[in-house]
Design a protein around this motif. Structure first.
Motif, short mmCIF file in Angstrom:
data_model
loop_
_atom_site.label_atom_id
_atom_site.label_comp_id
_atom_site.label_asym_id
_atom_site.label_seq_id
_atom_site.Cartn_x
_atom_site.Cartn_y
_atom_site.Cartn_z
N THR A 406 43.88 -30.37 -52.22
CA THR A 406 43.00 -30.67 -53.35
C THR A 406 42.50 -32.10 -53.30
O THR A 406 41.30 -32.37 -53.46
CB THR A 406 43.74 -30.43 -54.67
OG1 THR A 406 44.16 -29.06 -54.74
CG2 THR A 406 42.85 -30.75 -55.87
N LEU A 407 43.40 -33.04 -53.06
CA LEU A 407 43.03 -34.45 -53.00
C LEU A 407 42.07 -34.72 -51.84
O LEU A 407 41.09 -35.47 -52.00
CB LEU A 407 44.28 -35.32 -52.86
CG LEU A 407 45.23 -35.32 -54.08
CD1 LEU A 407 46.49 -36.13 -53.77
CD2 LEU A 407 44.53 -35.89 -55.30
N LEU A 408 42.33 -34.11 -50.69
CA LEU A 408 41.46 -34.28 -49.53
C LEU A 408 40.07 -33.69 -49.83
O LEU A 408 39.05 -34.28 -49.46
CB LEU A 408 42.07 -33.58 -48.31
CG LEU A 408 41.37 -33.81 -46.96
CD1 LEU A 408 41.44 -35.28 -46.57
CD2 LEU A 408 42.01 -32.94 -45.87
N SER A 409 40.05 -32.54 -50.50
CA SER A 409 38.78 -31.90 -50.85
C SER A 409 37.98 -32.76 -51.82
O SER A 409 36.76 -32.89 -51.69
CB SER A 409 39.04 -30.52 -51.46
OG SER A 409 39.69 -29.67 -50.54
N VAL A 410 38.67 -33.34 -52.81
CA VAL A 410 37.99 -34.21 -53.77
C VAL A 410 37.40 -35.43 -53.08
O VAL A 410 36.29 -35.87 -53.39
CB VAL A 410 38.97 -34.64 -54.89
CG1 VAL A 410 38.35 -35.73 -55.76
CG2 VAL A 410 39.37 -33.45 -55.74
N PHE A 411 38.14 -35.97 -52.08
CA PHE A 411 37.66 -37.13 -51.33
C PHE A 411 36.32 -36.80 -50.64
O PHE A 411 35.37 -37.59 -50.71
CB PHE A 411 38.70 -37.54 -50.28
CG PHE A 411 38.21 -38.59 -49.32
CD1 PHE A 411 38.14 -39.93 -49.70
CD2 PHE A 411 37.83 -38.25 -48.03
CE1 PHE A 411 37.69 -40.89 -48.82
CE2 PHE A 411 37.37 -39.21 -47.14
CZ PHE A 411 37.30 -40.54 -47.54
N PHE A 412 36.23 -35.64 -50.00
CA PHE A 412 35.00 -35.25 -49.32
C PHE A 412 33.94 -34.75 -50.30
O PHE A 412 32.74 -34.87 -50.05
CB PHE A 412 35.28 -34.18 -48.26
CG PHE A 412 35.94 -34.73 -47.02
CD1 PHE A 412 35.24 -35.57 -46.17
CD2 PHE A 412 37.25 -34.41 -46.72
CE1 PHE A 412 35.84 -36.09 -45.02
CE2 PHE A 412 37.86 -34.92 -45.59
CZ PHE A 412 37.15 -35.77 -44.74
N VAL A 639 37.85 -26.80 -52.27
CA VAL A 639 37.90 -26.76 -50.80
C VAL A 639 36.50 -26.57 -50.23
O VAL A 639 36.09 -27.28 -49.30
CB VAL A 639 38.83 -25.64 -50.31
CG1 VAL A 639 38.67 -25.42 -48.80
CG2 VAL A 639 40.28 -25.98 -50.63
N VAL A 640 35.74 -25.63 -50.78
CA VAL A 640 34.40 -25.38 -50.24
C VAL A 640 33.48 -26.57 -50.50
O VAL A 640 32.63 -26.91 -49.66
CB VAL A 640 33.81 -24.07 -50.80
CG1 VAL A 640 33.22 -24.25 -52.18
CG2 VAL A 640 32.75 -23.51 -49.86
N ALA A 641 33.66 -27.26 -51.64
CA ALA A 641 32.88 -28.47 -51.90
C ALA A 641 33.26 -29.57 -50.92
O ALA A 641 32.42 -30.32 -50.43
CB ALA A 641 33.11 -28.94 -53.33
N GLY A 642 34.57 -29.64 -50.59
CA GLY A 642 35.03 -30.60 -49.60
C GLY A 642 34.47 -30.31 -48.22
O GLY A 642 34.11 -31.23 -47.47
N VAL A 643 34.38 -29.02 -47.87
CA VAL A 643 33.78 -28.62 -46.59
C VAL A 643 32.33 -29.08 -46.53
O VAL A 643 31.86 -29.56 -45.49
CB VAL A 643 33.89 -27.09 -46.40
CG1 VAL A 643 33.04 -26.63 -45.22
CG2 VAL A 643 35.34 -26.69 -46.17
N MET A 644 31.61 -28.93 -47.63
CA MET A 644 30.21 -29.37 -47.69
C MET A 644 30.11 -30.87 -47.47
O MET A 644 29.25 -31.35 -46.72
CB MET A 644 29.59 -29.00 -49.04
CG MET A 644 29.32 -27.52 -49.21
SD MET A 644 28.69 -27.13 -50.87
CE MET A 644 27.17 -28.09 -50.88
N GLY A 645 31.00 -31.64 -48.12
CA GLY A 645 30.98 -33.09 -47.95
C GLY A 645 31.35 -33.50 -46.55
O GLY A 645 30.75 -34.42 -45.97
N PHE A 646 32.32 -32.82 -45.96
CA PHE A 646 32.79 -33.15 -44.60
C PHE A 646 31.71 -32.86 -43.55
O PHE A 646 31.53 -33.61 -42.60
CB PHE A 646 34.05 -32.34 -44.29
CG PHE A 646 34.59 -32.57 -42.90
CD1 PHE A 646 35.26 -33.74 -42.58
CD2 PHE A 646 34.43 -31.60 -41.92
CE1 PHE A 646 35.76 -33.96 -41.30
CE2 PHE A 646 34.92 -31.80 -40.63
CZ PHE A 646 35.59 -32.98 -40.32
N THR A 647 30.98 -31.76 -43.73
CA THR A 647 29.95 -31.36 -42.75
C THR A 647 28.60 -31.98 -43.04
O THR A 647 27.65 -31.78 -42.28
CB THR A 647 29.81 -29.83 -42.73
OG1 THR A 647 29.49 -29.36 -44.05
CG2 THR A 647 31.10 -29.17 -42.26
N GLY A 648 28.47 -32.71 -44.16
CA GLY A 648 27.19 -33.34 -44.50
C GLY A 648 26.19 -32.39 -45.10
O GLY A 648 24.99 -32.68 -45.14
N LEU A 649 26.65 -31.25 -45.60
CA LEU A 649 25.76 -30.27 -46.22
C LEU A 649 25.43 -30.72 -47.64
O LEU A 649 26.33 -30.95 -48.45
CB LEU A 649 26.43 -28.89 -46.23
CG LEU A 649 25.59 -27.69 -46.64
CD1 LEU A 649 24.41 -27.52 -45.71
CD2 LEU A 649 26.45 -26.42 -46.64
#
Length: 771
Positions: A406-412, A639-649
């Protein structure tokens, strides 16, 4: 008993006849479904900016009613044979139906005053029939930014033809004009040609929509057939669910046609979504029905038990999924609202068919053989036991890992930006996007730029000298700030007139320095202010006008920064006391929509959280269960919001709707788990024993339905539209994380919140049983 069974059979026959009549009518309507791509469906509704733009468009016409034809000549455009072909194509384009005007390199001209008579005469910029003039023509052409922005490529290897067409055409007429232009160009031997424009894009989108609906539905059906065969291993176990799903989709399409709605860019994903969602209820009901038959129950008792024990859960899951879709109906974008409404309609139909068509057929058919598949039973029993053992032994570790994720996802998540581009829904391989990029790189760009002007001081007009000097400062800033190509405006009318009266040289494209010369120009413009070329820029009252140009597609994020700089400039400019301006246009409205949807997302999610929390609270009358349920289903969204942030989407229209759809669907498994847990608790079992029974009983159905949902949404990733691709991919990731949360985090939280003394004793017993 026998009489009751006869009554059930009569009721079932009547139900099937009624459903057959309704489905027959809706099926006939569904066969007439139309495909359309209405760009205006993405404008905000009940919005002052949208209302302003529509009024502005009525005054000056639609800036999007054009087709750009870029034609390449790698050896250089100043070739007689090539230019003759260009002129021939220009004349052929003029003869096409619904074409209003064609401007091309061989027809573009300027006015020059006759040295003897003083009257303005037309002078072509390019003498295409006379090669001896090519050198002089090219020098004159490339000194004129208006021509190099729109008709002649700066590298000298491409030309552009501008086709203006009627604004109000039927989809069929638009498609025909698009095809006629393509066929006309194919008949010539040009090195390469490129097309851009509203009707070109719409024709392409509609053609692709037809293909993709078939692709999505076909792929999803294939997936579902495999799952049904592996799950039920019988003909009836395949045909009955397929019939219910098919009836739901056909019924929804029929209702769409009956209400005058066509299939569009967003709704093309709806049949696939309904297909996989509808299957969930059927699998849960049939699984429970077969489970009771295996226990020795009669067909009618098994049917009653299935609908009593699973019925409430399926009703609640339909309700929560519907809440997710209906939250989209509150969006102020018609296309999104309609998507939410028709998905909800399809969901209701699937529920109705699951509670009418399914039991009616089961009552009339022979009792199916519910034999044990011991290999499958053993596999699932062993797998679920091992998973539950992990939950029972390491609940704190599971919760800790979930917190870390959760924390990692919020970061991204904090890195996610809102940004959108024109044609971003198309992949780089799409020829229509490649054509779009050609115009972006070779000419002035394709994004229309529009500023509406309004004089508020009754003593002034837009043709006053001091007003025009102010406009010159404003246009200079706008041109530099936005990177505009040649500008059409009231100022441009005056500058162009001055150039015409002074030898037609580019150096004379300016405001007159002499008051007498200025007065003469203004007198002529006022005399001809009702001409179409003047009215396209300046209203006859001379107090309303527009600044129109083209620019590169810089993205909504960068444009927002540019717009803020423009506002800052205008607040400090002296004209603020007597001039109102407004940056407007269709693209500006779509950019605004993306921004609004980003903020509406949180309102929709909050609405969904509250409604679903109330449903679970009503079911259990326990704040603890409400809190645990929401925590379990918020994690996949983060998690899916974090994936978006990580991939630049970036956050845009196509990705924003993912969250409300996914949340409404993902919570279904939580409700099935808690509903089964509620039944076990009512039997007098302790919480831990109830969790164990629930896990082993409902676990298989939860995993299977989640796999079907993930697989079904993944078929959307086959789309050539990136918006649909990301919708399928991101919802699949969310649902995958949701099933992990339901099978590991949910029971772990339930275990950790159980009273410690009672929990320790029961845990030892259950752990011993598992081992």
């Amino acid at each position: 008993m026998k009489k009751t069974l006869i009554n059930y059979r009569r009721l079932s026959i009547f139900t099937l006849i009624a459903l057959a009549l309704v489905c027959g009518y809706l099926g006939y309507k569904a066969a007439c479904i139309q495909f359309n791509y209405d760009f205006e469906a993405f404008y905000p509704t009940n919005d002052p900016d949208a209302d302003f733009f529509l009024k502005h468009r009525q005054k000056y016409g639609n800036a999007n009613d054009f087709v750009l034809i870029g034609i390449e000549q790698k050896a250089g455009i100043f070739d007689q044979s090539f230019l003759k072909n260009i002129h021939q194509v220009t004349q052929q384009l003029k003869k096409l139906p619904n074409v209003k005007k064609v401007s091309s390199p061989t027809t573009v001209f300027s006015y020059q005053r006759d040295p003897l008579l003083g009257a303005p005469i037309k002078r072509r910029y390019l003498h295409y029939k006379t090669p001896v003039y090519y050198k002089a023509d090219s020098i004159r052409i490339y000194k004129n930014p208006e021509l190099t922005s729109h008709f002649f490529a700066p590298n000298g290897k491409a030309v552009n033809i501008l086709v203006r067409h009627q604004g109000k055409m039927t989809p069929k007429a638009e498609r025909q004009l698009s095809q006629q232009i393509s066929h006309l160009l194919q008949a010539n031997t040009f090195d390469q040609y490129h097309l851009a424009g509203r009707i070109i894009g719409q024709s392409y989108y509609v053609s692709l929509l037809r293909k993709e609906v078939v692709l999505f539905v076909g792929s999803s059906f294939a997936l579902i057939l495999i799952v049904l065969i592996l799950t039920f291993r019988s003909v009836w176990g395949v045909l009955l669910p397929v019939g219910i799903i098919g009836a739901s989709i056909v019924g929804t399409l029929g209702i769409m046609t009956d209400t005058g709605k066509s299939m569009d860019l967003i709704l093309n994903a709806m049949p696939t979504i309904l297909l996989v969602i509808s299957l969930s209820n059927v699998i849960h009901l049939l699984s429970k029905f077969l489970e009771e038959l295996r226990k020795g129950a009669t067909k009618m008792d098994a049917l009653k038990c299935a609908y009593v024990q699973v019925g409430l859960a399926t009703f609640l899951t339909t309700l929560t999924t519907g809440v997710g879709f209906m939250s989209l109906a509150t969006a102020n974008v018609r296309a999104i609202a309609e998507f939410g409404i028709y998905c909800t309609v399809g969901l209701i139909l699937s529920f109705i068919f699951a509670y009418t068509l399914l039991p009616a057929v089961l009552v009339l058919m022979k009792s199916p053989k519910a034999t044990h598949n011991y290999r499958s039973y053993s596999f699932w029993r062993k797998t679920l036991f091992s998973w539950f053992s992990l939950v029972l032994r390491y609940p704190r570790i599971i919760v800790g890992l979930s917190l870390g994720i959760t924390l990692l996802s919020v970061f991204f998540l904090l890195k996610v930006e809102e940004n959108s581009y024109l044609m971003e829904d198309l992949s780089e391989r799409s020829y229509i996007k490649q054509d779009f990029q050609f115009f972006e790189k070779t000419f002035a760009g394709t994004r229309p730029f529009e500023i509406a002007l309004q004089i508020t001081d009754s003593s002034k007009t837009l043709l006053d000298f001091e007003v025009l000097k102010s406009l010159e400062e404003i246009e200079a800033f706008a041109q530099k700030n936005f990177g505009l190509a040649h500008i059409w405006s009231p100022l441009a009318l005056v500058k162009n007139a001055h150039r015409t009266l002074n030898g037609n040289t580019q150096s004379e494209y300016r405001l007159p320095k002499d008051q007498a010369a200025f007065d003469k120009i203004i007198k002529e413009l006022k005399k001809h202010r009702k001409l179409g070329s003047v009215q396209a820029i300046l209203q006859s009252n001379l107090t309303e006008g527009r600044i129109h140009s083209l620019m590169k597609d810089v993205g909504s994020k960068k444009f927002k920064v540019m717009d803020a700089k423009m506002k800052e400039f205008m607040t400090e400019h002296p004209s603020k006391n007597w001039l109102e301006y407004k940056v407007t246009g269709s693209v500006v409205l779509v950019d605004k929509n993306n921004n609004n949807l980003f903020h509406n997302l949180w309102q929709s999610l909050l609405f969904a959280f509250i409604v679903i929390g109330l449903i679970i609270g009503f079911l259990y009358k326990s704040f603890k269960f409400v809190l645990i349920s929401l925590i379990t289903n918020i994690l996949p969204l983060l998690v899916v919001a974090g994936v978006m942030g990580f991939t630049g989407l970036s956050m845009k229209l196509s990705t924003t709707i993912v969250f409300t759809i996914a949340f409404g669907i993902a919570v279904d498994d939580t409700i099935h788990f808690l509903s089964k847990l509620r039944i076990e608790l009512r039997k007098g079992k302790s919480l831990l024993y109830a969790i164990k029974s629930t896990y082993l009983s409902a676990g298989k159905a939860i995993v299977l339905t989640s796999l079907v949902l993930c697989g079904g949404f993944l078929t959307l990733s086959l789309s050539s539209f990136l918006g649909t691709f990301y919708l399928g991919l991101l919802v699949s990731i969310t649902l995958f994380m949701a099933v992990l949360a339901d099978l590991f985090l949910l029971p772990a939280l339930l275990i950790l919140t159980t009273r410690k003394s009672k929990k320790n004793k029961t845990t030892e017993v259950i752990t011993h049983q598992i081992n």
